[in-house]
Write a protein that holds these residues in place. Sequence first.
Motif, PDB file in Angstrom:
ATOM      1  N   GLY A 127      41.972  26.653  32.338  1.00  0.00           N
ATOM      2  CA  GLY A 127      42.529  26.086  31.125  1.00  0.00           C
ATOM      3  C   GLY A 127      41.906  24.741  30.800  1.00  0.00           C
ATOM      4  N   SER A 128      41.303  24.602  29.622  1.00  0.00           N
ATOM      5  CA  SER A 128      40.752  23.335  29.146  1.00  0.00           C
ATOM      6  C   SER A 128      39.776  22.749  30.162  1.00  0.00           C
ATOM      7  N   MET A 129      40.117  21.635  30.808  1.00  0.00           N
ATOM      8  CA  MET A 129      39.263  21.047  31.834  1.00  0.00           C
ATOM      9  C   MET A 129      38.926  22.067  32.908  1.00  0.00           C
ATOM     10  N   GLY A 130      39.925  22.827  33.334  1.00  0.00           N
ATOM     11  CA  GLY A 130      39.709  23.854  34.345  1.00  0.00           C
ATOM     12  C   GLY A 130      38.817  24.967  33.838  1.00  0.00           C
ATOM     13  N   GLY A 131      38.863  25.240  32.532  1.00  0.00           N
ATOM     14  CA  GLY A 131      37.981  26.234  31.947  1.00  0.00           C
ATOM     15  C   GLY A 131      36.536  25.776  31.963  1.00  0.00           C
ATOM     16  N   SER A 132      36.318  24.510  31.668  1.00  0.00           N
ATOM     17  CA  SER A 132      34.964  23.966  31.720  1.00  0.00           C
ATOM     18  C   SER A 132      34.418  24.016  33.140  1.00  0.00           C
ATOM     19  N   ALA A 133      35.270  23.676  34.125  1.00  0.00           N
ATOM     20  CA  ALA A 133      34.851  23.745  35.528  1.00  0.00           C
ATOM     21  C   ALA A 133      34.570  25.184  35.939  1.00  0.00           C
ATOM     22  N   ALA A 134      35.391  26.120  35.448  1.00  0.00           N
ATOM     23  CA  ALA A 134      35.190  27.530  35.762  1.00  0.00           C
ATOM     24  C   ALA A 134      33.875  28.031  35.176  1.00  0.00           C
ATOM     25  N   ALA A 135      33.571  27.609  33.941  1.00  0.00           N
ATOM     26  CA  ALA A 135      32.315  28.012  33.311  1.00  0.00           C
ATOM     27  C   ALA A 135      31.124  27.445  34.070  1.00  0.00           C
ATOM     28  N   ASP A 136      31.231  26.188  34.490  1.00  0.00           N
ATOM     29  CA  ASP A 136      30.173  25.567  35.281  1.00  0.00           C
ATOM     30  C   ASP A 136      29.975  26.333  36.585  1.00  0.00           C
ATOM     31  N   ALA A 137      31.091  26.690  37.221  1.00  0.00           N
ATOM     32  CA  ALA A 137      31.021  27.440  38.476  1.00  0.00           C
ATOM     33  C   ALA A 137      30.358  28.795  38.276  1.00  0.00           C
ATOM     34  N   ALA A 138      30.672  29.452  37.146  1.00  0.00           N
ATOM     35  CA  ALA A 138      30.108  30.775  36.884  1.00  0.00           C
ATOM     36  C   ALA A 138      28.600  30.712  36.649  1.00  0.00           C
ATOM     37  N   GLN A 139      28.104  29.552  36.214  1.00  0.00           N
ATOM     38  CA  GLN A 139      26.665  29.389  36.032  1.00  0.00           C
ATOM     39  C   GLN A 139      25.968  29.058  37.351  1.00  0.00           C
ATOM     40  N   ARG A 140      26.685  28.397  38.244  1.00  0.00           N
ATOM     41  CA  ARG A 140      26.113  28.035  39.550  1.00  0.00           C
ATOM     42  C   ARG A 140      26.241  29.151  40.586  1.00  0.00           C
ATOM     43  N   ALA A 141      27.195  30.039  40.389  1.00  0.00           N
ATOM     44  CA  ALA A 141      27.506  31.051  41.400  1.00  0.00           C
ATOM     45  C   ALA A 141      26.355  32.037  41.584  1.00  0.00           C
ATOM     46  N   LYS A 142      26.333  32.642  42.748  1.00  0.00           N
ATOM     47  CA  LYS A 142      25.391  33.733  42.978  1.00  0.00           C
ATOM     48  C   LYS A 142      25.815  34.925  42.126  1.00  0.00           C
ATOM     49  N   PRO A 143      24.872  35.689  41.599  1.00  0.00           N
ATOM     50  CA  PRO A 143      25.234  36.871  40.801  1.00  0.00           C
ATOM     51  C   PRO A 143      26.206  37.767  41.558  1.00  0.00           C
ATOM     52  N   GLY A 144      27.293  38.126  40.883  1.00  0.00           N
ATOM     53  CA  GLY A 144      28.284  38.993  41.499  1.00  0.00           C
ATOM     54  C   GLY A 144      29.418  38.283  42.203  1.00  0.00           C
ATOM     55  N   ASP A 145      29.311  36.968  42.407  1.00  0.00           N
ATOM     56  CA  ASP A 145      30.396  36.242  43.072  1.00  0.00           C
ATOM     57  C   ASP A 145      31.632  36.133  42.188  1.00  0.00           C
ATOM     58  N   ILE A 146      31.420  35.937  40.881  1.00  0.00           N
ATOM     59  CA  ILE A 146      32.518  35.872  39.920  1.00  0.00           C
ATOM     60  C   ILE A 146      32.344  37.032  38.947  1.00  0.00           C
ATOM     61  N   ASP A 147      33.299  37.932  38.930  1.00  0.00           N
ATOM     62  CA  ASP A 147      33.177  39.138  38.116  1.00  0.00           C
ATOM     63  C   ASP A 147      33.659  38.937  36.678  1.00  0.00           C
ATOM     64  N   ARG A 148      34.786  38.210  36.535  1.00  0.00           N
ATOM     65  CA  ARG A 148      35.358  38.014  35.202  1.00  0.00           C
ATOM     66  C   ARG A 148      35.846  36.584  35.053  1.00  0.00           C
ATOM     67  N   LEU A 149      35.785  36.109  33.819  1.00  0.00           N
ATOM     68  CA  LEU A 149      36.247  34.767  33.464  1.00  0.00           C
ATOM     69  C   LEU A 149      37.248  34.862  32.326  1.00  0.00           C
ATOM     70  N   VAL A 150      38.236  33.983  32.355  1.00  0.00           N
ATOM     71  CA  VAL A 150      39.095  33.743  31.199  1.00  0.00           C
ATOM     72  C   VAL A 150      39.055  32.248  30.940  1.00  0.00           C
TER      73      VAL A 150
END
Length: 232
Positions: A127-150
């Motif tokens: 959510g908000s700040m947490g969403g930005s952090a989640a998006a950043d994490a999804a770009q840094r993660a190894k392919p397949g580590d994060i399957d879905r984002l909200v």
Amino acid sequence: MDISSSLVRFLSVALLVGMITADGLAAEGFEEVSFTVPDGGRIYGNLYGDGDLGVVLAHGAVFDKESWHELATRLSEEGARVLAIDFRGYGKSEGGSDGRGGMALDVLGAVNFLRGSGVEEVSVVGGSMGGSAAADAAQRAKPGDIDRLVLLAAGSVGSPERLQAATLFVVSAGEGMRRGVEANHAAAAEPKKLLVLGGNEHAQHVFKTEQADLLTDAIVSWVFGRDALSDG
């Protein structure tokens, strides 16, 4: 009353308090866990449920891990293992050398924690700040580590085309983040979806409105793969 009697009474009261506290935590349906992240920080979270699907919940700036309790409970009842974290600087969580800039590490640490517990898929809801952090994490993660984002009204998403997950973008129709969220959605690769809710409440504040059930159902459907993973 002699010293021995006082000691017995003290220990009895302490034991009773401990039992009440333990029962209270059990009644809440979660256990508190912690894990370390690469920059030396230690992050605390509330762990709910069990199952093959893991969900990380990443709060906004004016919230904390407890703010996700109702959603975490619903997801765990549906069969997910849910980890709601406190970002560094919140609750007992402490950051390391990266300071506030390391919030993506907090998310990745939570993902790794769930992966290590045996889940087969991991989604991240931010959510908000947490969403930005989640998006950043999804770009840094190894392919397949994060399957879905909200991403709930996450206006700050650098390079949304690099998101390595099926992403549900959510925003309220009347809030200031809408244009930025729509732009992020347009730039992101498939699979993706945009959900525009009524009203003007921002991110997790939507859970306090009449849109709460709609948002909850949309999140549950997305992370469990029950929704169409495409705008088409």
